[in-house]
Design a protein around this motif. Structure first.
Motif, PDB file in Angstrom:
ATOM      1  N   ALA A 156      29.766 -20.436 -13.628  1.00 11.65           N
ATOM      2  CA  ALA A 156      29.695 -21.032 -14.962  1.00 11.65           C
ATOM      3  C   ALA A 156      28.306 -21.563 -15.298  1.00 11.65           C
ATOM      4  CB  ALA A 156      30.705 -22.171 -15.088  1.00 11.65           C
ATOM      5  N   MET A 174      26.839 -20.317 -18.513  1.00  7.84           N
ATOM      6  CA  MET A 174      27.695 -20.406 -19.701  1.00  7.84           C
ATOM      7  C   MET A 174      27.369 -21.669 -20.486  1.00  7.84           C
ATOM      8  SD  MET A 174      31.251 -19.349 -17.797  1.00  7.84           S
ATOM      9  CE  MET A 174      32.260 -19.725 -19.230  1.00  7.84           C
ATOM     10  N   TYR A 229      33.012 -25.547 -20.741  1.00  9.50           N
ATOM     11  CA  TYR A 229      33.352 -26.226 -19.484  1.00  9.50           C
ATOM     12  C   TYR A 229      34.619 -27.069 -19.653  1.00  9.50           C
ATOM     13  CZ  TYR A 229      28.716 -25.197 -17.468  1.00  9.50           C
ATOM     14  OH  TYR A 229      27.600 -24.582 -16.965  1.00  9.50           O
TER      15      TYR A 229
END
Length: 233
Positions: free
Chosen positions: A128, A131, A136
């Motif tokens: 992640a 991203m 999140y």
């Protein structure tokens, strides 16, 4: 100011006007005549029920809200609020938010880039990392925010329930980091509903009720009274 004191709250009061009516004078008082000091190197706890004013108090200490009356003074350069909903640009990824957060705390872009890999490793964001933060989970934001504070080391960290979020593994790691910070003379103001953590981590506690200081003193004395009050409710 006493050089051993990091933060001083002097009769802090904060009121918000009700609604958006132009000529309305009605307001709600969220904090009312709150006073205390936080010593350098101390872990200072803040407890109270929902709506007691705990999170609002941290925002006043961080300079996000200005008190309606009273004064908050600090003898340290950097005070950082670590709150799960605050401090990140939701459209940026983890790396850019690390640099941005560190610069807001007064660190250089170069220094934050040097720390980025260590921060990401601690935060355990895995794939992640690239991203945008808006994607999140709450726990992932908590891990990233806590990791930034661990490595950027502001003079005072204001923690709002962050240790109660995430899986057991990260909570244990965060608590170990908190103890490490305390041993390293880090100044912390810690808001939590968890009586056990407050008792373990804090040297003194402020109990807020309806925006006022109900009790202020040594952890054992205040928490015994607070826990008894909770059981009677």
């Amino acid at each position: 100011m006493n050089e051993q004191i990091a933060l001083t709250a002097e009769r802090l009061s904060l009121s918000f006007r009700n609604g958006l009516r132009l000529f309305s004078s009605a307001s709600t008082t969220v904090l009312d005549d709150v006073s205390f000091t936080v010593a350098r190197g101390e872990t200072f706890g803040v407890v109270g029920g929902n709506g007691a004013g705990k999170s609002t108090l941290l925002k006043v200490l961080a300079g996000i809200y200005q008190p309606t009356r009273g004064r908050m003074t600090k003898s340290v350069p950097n005070v950082s609020l670590l709150n799960l909903q605050l401090g990140f640009d939701e459209n940026l990824d983890a790396r850019d938010n690390i640099v941005l957060s560190g610069m807001l705390m007064g660190l250089s872009r170069k220094r934050m880039r040097e720390l980025t890999d260590e921060i990401l490793d601690y935060a355990e964001l895995d794939s992640a990392v690239s991203m945008p933060v808006r994607s999140y989970s709450t726990g992932m934001k908590a891990r990233l925010g806590f990791a930034i504070s661990k490595y950027s080391r502001p003079d005072v960290i204001l923690l709002d329930e962050v240790l109660s979020v995430g899986d057991g593994h990260f909570r244990e790691k965060a608590e170990a980091t908190m103890r490490e910070m305390m041993m390293g003379n880090q100044t912390v103001v810690f808001v939590s509903h968890d009586s056990g953590r407050i008792r373990e981590l804090c040297s003194r506690v402020c109990w807020l009720k309806d925006g006022r200081v109900q009790m202020l003193g040594q952890t054992g004395e205040v928490m015994n009274a607070y826990d008894e009050y909770i059981l009677r409710k």
